[in-house]
Design a protein around this motif. Structure first.
Motif, PDB file in Angstrom:
ATOM      1  N   SER A  96       0.752  -1.281   0.044  1.00  0.00           N
ATOM      2  CA  SER A  96       0.029  -0.048   0.156  1.00  0.00           C
ATOM      3  C   SER A  96       0.833   0.902  -0.092  1.00  0.00           C
ATOM      4  N   PHE A  97       0.523   2.058  -0.592  1.00  0.00           N
ATOM      5  CA  PHE A  97       0.949   3.748  -0.693  1.00  0.00           C
ATOM      6  C   PHE A  97      -0.208   4.440  -0.434  1.00  0.00           C
ATOM      7  N   LYS A  98       0.262   5.583  -0.165  1.00  0.00           N
ATOM      8  CA  LYS A  98      -0.801   6.803   0.606  1.00  0.00           C
ATOM      9  C   LYS A  98      -2.188   6.706  -0.461  1.00  0.00           C
ATOM     10  N   ARG A  99      -1.720   6.634  -1.878  1.00  0.00           N
ATOM     11  CA  ARG A  99      -2.896   6.827  -2.754  1.00  0.00           C
ATOM     12  C   ARG A  99      -3.242   5.600  -3.903  1.00  0.00           C
ATOM     13  N   PHE A 100      -2.564   4.287  -3.408  1.00  0.00           N
ATOM     14  CA  PHE A 100      -2.330   3.295  -4.155  1.00  0.00           C
ATOM     15  C   PHE A 100      -2.276   2.128  -3.399  1.00  0.00           C
ATOM     16  N   GLN A 101      -3.253   1.010  -3.746  1.00  0.00           N
ATOM     17  CA  GLN A 101      -2.896  -0.418  -3.049  1.00  0.00           C
ATOM     18  C   GLN A 101      -2.706  -1.423  -4.147  1.00  0.00           C
ATOM     19  N   GLY A 109      -2.004  -3.850 -18.605  1.00  0.00           N
ATOM     20  CA  GLY A 109      -2.762  -3.065 -17.995  1.00  0.00           C
ATOM     21  C   GLY A 109      -2.495  -1.479 -18.243  1.00  0.00           C
ATOM     22  N   ALA A 110      -3.486  -0.582 -17.870  1.00  0.00           N
ATOM     23  CA  ALA A 110      -3.196   0.933 -18.144  1.00  0.00           C
ATOM     24  C   ALA A 110      -1.934   1.401 -17.466  1.00  0.00           C
ATOM     25  N   ASN A 111      -1.690   2.530 -17.611  1.00  0.00           N
ATOM     26  CA  ASN A 111      -0.500   3.250 -16.999  1.00  0.00           C
ATOM     27  C   ASN A 111      -1.007   3.462 -15.601  1.00  0.00           C
ATOM     28  N   GLY A 112       0.080   3.123 -14.566  1.00  0.00           N
ATOM     29  CA  GLY A 112      -0.318   3.201 -13.217  1.00  0.00           C
ATOM     30  C   GLY A 112      -0.964   2.305 -12.392  1.00  0.00           C
ATOM     31  N   SER A 113      -1.176   0.902 -13.364  1.00  0.00           N
ATOM     32  CA  SER A 113      -2.073  -0.248 -12.728  1.00  0.00           C
ATOM     33  C   SER A 113      -1.190  -0.872 -11.690  1.00  0.00           C
ATOM     34  N   GLY A 114       0.126  -0.887 -11.691  1.00  0.00           N
ATOM     35  CA  GLY A 114       0.802  -1.667 -10.660  1.00  0.00           C
ATOM     36  C   GLY A 114       1.996  -2.409 -11.155  1.00  0.00           C
ATOM     37  N   LYS A 115       2.245  -2.420 -12.587  1.00  0.00           N
ATOM     38  CA  LYS A 115       3.156  -3.327 -13.199  1.00  0.00           C
ATOM     39  C   LYS A 115       4.611  -3.298 -12.724  1.00  0.00           C
ATOM     40  N   SER A 116       5.119  -2.165 -12.779  1.00  0.00           N
ATOM     41  CA  SER A 116       6.407  -1.745 -12.114  1.00  0.00           C
ATOM     42  C   SER A 116       6.508  -2.008 -10.714  1.00  0.00           C
ATOM     43  N   THR A 117       5.377  -1.802 -10.052  1.00  0.00           N
ATOM     44  CA  THR A 117       5.524  -2.104  -8.528  1.00  0.00           C
ATOM     45  C   THR A 117       5.796  -3.426  -8.213  1.00  0.00           C
ATOM     46  N   LEU A 118       4.889  -4.142  -9.187  1.00  0.00           N
ATOM     47  CA  LEU A 118       5.141  -5.714  -8.954  1.00  0.00           C
ATOM     48  C   LEU A 118       6.481  -6.224  -9.036  1.00  0.00           C
ATOM     49  N   PHE A 119       7.010  -5.568 -10.178  1.00  0.00           N
ATOM     50  CA  PHE A 119       8.306  -6.084 -10.503  1.00  0.00           C
ATOM     51  C   PHE A 119       9.271  -5.762  -9.231  1.00  0.00           C
ATOM     52  N   ARG A 120       9.146  -4.537  -8.808  1.00  0.00           N
ATOM     53  CA  ARG A 120      10.091  -4.275  -7.677  1.00  0.00           C
ATOM     54  C   ARG A 120       9.856  -4.922  -6.470  1.00  0.00           C
ATOM     55  N   LEU A 121       8.487  -5.355  -6.187  1.00  0.00           N
ATOM     56  CA  LEU A 121       8.263  -6.332  -5.083  1.00  0.00           C
ATOM     57  C   LEU A 121       9.064  -7.612  -5.396  1.00  0.00           C
ATOM     58  N   ASP A 130      10.266  -5.494 -17.746  1.00  0.00           N
ATOM     59  CA  ASP A 130       9.051  -4.507 -17.453  1.00  0.00           C
ATOM     60  C   ASP A 130       9.235  -3.735 -18.903  1.00  0.00           C
ATOM     61  N   GLU A 131       8.464  -3.960 -19.762  1.00  0.00           N
ATOM     62  CA  GLU A 131       8.358  -3.040 -20.951  1.00  0.00           C
ATOM     63  C   GLU A 131       9.918  -3.364 -21.752  1.00  0.00           C
ATOM     64  N   PRO A 132      10.448  -4.212 -22.274  1.00  0.00           N
ATOM     65  CA  PRO A 132      11.667  -4.288 -22.426  1.00  0.00           C
ATOM     66  C   PRO A 132      11.955  -3.580 -23.862  1.00  0.00           C
ATOM     67  N   THR A 181       3.854  -5.642 -20.997  1.00  0.00           N
ATOM     68  CA  THR A 181       3.959  -5.016 -22.261  1.00  0.00           C
ATOM     69  C   THR A 181       2.743  -4.296 -22.541  1.00  0.00           C
ATOM     70  N   HIS A 182       2.872  -3.263 -23.384  1.00  0.00           N
ATOM     71  CA  HIS A 182       1.559  -2.525 -23.979  1.00  0.00           C
ATOM     72  C   HIS A 182       1.360  -2.989 -25.358  1.00  0.00           C
ATOM     73  N   THR A 183       1.907  -3.812 -25.782  1.00  0.00           N
ATOM     74  CA  THR A 183       1.808  -4.074 -27.378  1.00  0.00           C
ATOM     75  C   THR A 183       1.208  -5.569 -27.641  1.00  0.00           C
TER      76      THR A 183
HETATM   77  N1  LIG Z   1       7.320   4.607  -4.077  1.00  0.00           N
HETATM   78  C1  LIG Z   1       6.032   4.878  -4.299  1.00  0.00           C
HETATM   79  N2  LIG Z   1       5.340   5.788  -3.290  1.00  0.00           N
HETATM   80  C2  LIG Z   1       3.918   6.174  -3.744  1.00  0.00           C
HETATM   81  N3  LIG Z   1       3.292   5.614  -4.601  1.00  0.00           N
HETATM   82  C3  LIG Z   1       3.854   4.941  -5.483  1.00  0.00           C
HETATM   83  C4  LIG Z   1       5.394   4.424  -5.194  1.00  0.00           C
HETATM   84  N4  LIG Z   1       5.644   3.516  -6.229  1.00  0.00           N
HETATM   85  C5  LIG Z   1       4.631   3.616  -7.059  1.00  0.00           C
HETATM   86  N5  LIG Z   1       3.531   4.241  -6.714  1.00  0.00           N
HETATM   87  C6  LIG Z   1       1.937   4.388  -7.261  1.00  0.00           C
HETATM   88  O1  LIG Z   1       1.779   2.962  -7.623  1.00  0.00           O
HETATM   89  C7  LIG Z   1       0.904   3.066  -8.716  1.00  0.00           C
HETATM   90  C8  LIG Z   1       1.492   2.047 -10.030  1.00  0.00           C
HETATM   91  O2  LIG Z   1       2.588   2.597 -10.434  1.00  0.00           O
HETATM   92  P1  LIG Z   1       3.313   1.617 -11.376  1.00  0.00           P
HETATM   93  O3  LIG Z   1       4.689   2.345 -11.621  1.00  0.00           O
HETATM   94  O4  LIG Z   1       3.652   0.210 -10.551  1.00  0.00           O
HETATM   95  O5  LIG Z   1       2.532   1.436 -12.773  1.00  0.00           O
HETATM   96  P2  LIG Z   1       2.599   0.729 -14.100  1.00  0.00           P
HETATM   97  O6  LIG Z   1       1.623  -0.108 -14.410  1.00  0.00           O
HETATM   98  O7  LIG Z   1       4.116   0.257 -14.109  1.00  0.00           O
HETATM   99  O8  LIG Z   1       2.617   2.101 -14.992  1.00  0.00           O
HETATM  100  P3  LIG Z   1       3.275   2.488 -16.610  1.00  0.00           P
HETATM  101  O9  LIG Z   1       2.468   1.447 -17.623  1.00  0.00           O
HETATM  102  O10 LIG Z   1       2.889   3.682 -16.743  1.00  0.00           O
HETATM  103  O11 LIG Z   1       4.741   1.861 -16.427  1.00  0.00           O
HETATM  104  C9  LIG Z   1       1.102   4.581  -9.362  1.00  0.00           C
HETATM  105  O12 LIG Z   1      -0.244   5.265  -8.840  1.00  0.00           O
HETATM  106  C10 LIG Z   1       2.131   4.895  -8.501  1.00  0.00           C
HETATM  107  O13 LIG Z   1       1.986   6.550  -8.171  1.00  0.00           O
END
Ligand SMILES: Nc1ncnc2c1ncn2[C@@H]1O[C@H](COP(=O)(O)OP(=O)(O)OP(=O)(O)O)[C@@H](O)[C@H]1O
Length: 287
Positions: free
Chosen positions: A16-21, A39-51, A155-157, A188-190
């Motif tokens: 969980s982040f302040k504005r995103f779960q 998934g759309a931009n901001g749907s959580g793909k990169s966050t998943l990879f970081r985890l 992540d979107e190579p 991927t977005h393609t």
């Molecule tokens: N360290 C952080 N602190 C607060 N919010 C974060 C942090 N990292 C990611 N987020 C939030 O998590 C959400 C998902 O971001 P993420 O980068 O995972 O999306 P994405 O699906 O990879 O997007 P894109 O397709 O644009 O690459 C966004 O709303 C982002 O603002």
């Protein structure tokens, strides 16, 4: 029949982040399978990879790699991750970064590195920070593949990569999967990458897994039907993902079920059309 082995298993993963779960996520990547993450931009793909890479700590849940819970760093030897890893070293040349990385991986393949550098026309004397966006992506990709990993997390190579290099990357990934022993999780977005590379698709929406499909299921089950008229039963049916009154048509994620109901409801089907992957992804992401 070959036994399915989970290369990556995610259970109840949450962040969980302040504005995103994100999550809870439950999914597996089996051996020999490419899973596409869309998934759309901001749907959580990169966050998943970081985890997954332990760059960011999860709030809850478990991640198993190669059948074991991740501990220490040893599991990273067999994982190739392309995304944001080289930032800390970007003042070095590609050659210097290669020296560091090759030292770290016991299975580093120098010959493969040399071949890929030529194949993608990379100047190894260039500082990483000075490389173009597309060149950085190609360098990340090369580093990802040259230590003989069993699992690739990409992540979107190909984002921002020229068309010729995109084709080469796809060829390299198909070759990587050739022996049936390895796996890829690919954001991927393609639609083209989904079509050409992926076996399964996970659709993310606002940090949740909205859909999860085998690609063949999509070709089999998704369709557009032009019909005589749209009733409330059809509008509200769970297998109808979109409908329009003028001209009357519905998009379904289960053709057989819907065709049977239409017959029962005495609604005439004028035409049935399978959907292209682009269209399916658009409906899955948008509706
Ligand atoms: N360290 C952080 N602190 C607060 N919010 C974060 C942090 N990292 C990611 N987020 C939030 O998590 C959400 C998902 O971001 P993420 O980068 O995972 O999306 P994405 O699906 O990879 O997007 P894109 O397709 O644009 O690459 C966004 O709303 C982002 O603002």
């Amino acid at each position: 029949m070959k036994m399915q082995t989970s290369i990556l298993k995610v259970k109840g993963l949450k962040k969980s982040f302040k504005r995103f779960q994100l999550g809870p996520f439950n999914f597996t990547v089996e051996q020999g399978i490419v899973v596409g993450l869309v998934g759309a931009n901001g749907s959580g793909k990169s966050t998943l990879f970081r985890l997954l890479m332990n760059i960011m700590k999860e709030d809850a849940g478990e991640i198993h790699v190669f059948g074991e819970k991740r501990t220490g760093d040893e599991w990273k030897q067999k994982v190739g991750f392309a995304g944001e890893m080289l930032g800390a070293y970007d003042f070095l040349t590609i050659h210097e970064i290669k020296n560091l990385i090759s030292y770290w991986y016991s299975t580093w393949n120098e010959e493969q590195f040399e071949n890929m550098i030529k194949r993608y026309r990379i100047d190894t004397d260039e500082k990483y920070e000075k490389c173009s966006k597309g060149t950085k992506k190609k360098v990340d990709f090369i580093f990802t593949l040259c230590h003989n990993p069993s699992l690739l997390l990409l992540d979107e190579p190909t984002a921002g990569v020229d068309i010729v290099s995109q084709r080469k990357m796809k060829e390299d990934l198909i070759q990587f999967m050739d022996d049936g022993e390895k796996s890829i999780l690919l954001a991927t977005h393609t639609a083209e990458e989904i079509n050409q590379l992926c076996d399964e698709i996970i659709v993310l929406d606002s940090g949740q897994i909205r859909h999860s499909f085998n690609k063949d299921e999509i070709y089999e089950n998704f369709g557009r039907l032009w019909i005589s008229h749209v009733t409330d039963t059809m509008k509200n049916h769970p297998n109808v993902i979109y409908c329009e009154q003028n001209p009357p048509q519905i998009i379904t994620n289960h053709l057989e079920t819907i065709e049977n109901i239409l017959k029962k409801e005495q609604i005439t089907i004028n035409q049935v059309q399978r959907l292209l992957m682009e269209e399916v992804l658009e409906y899955l992401i948008e509706y």
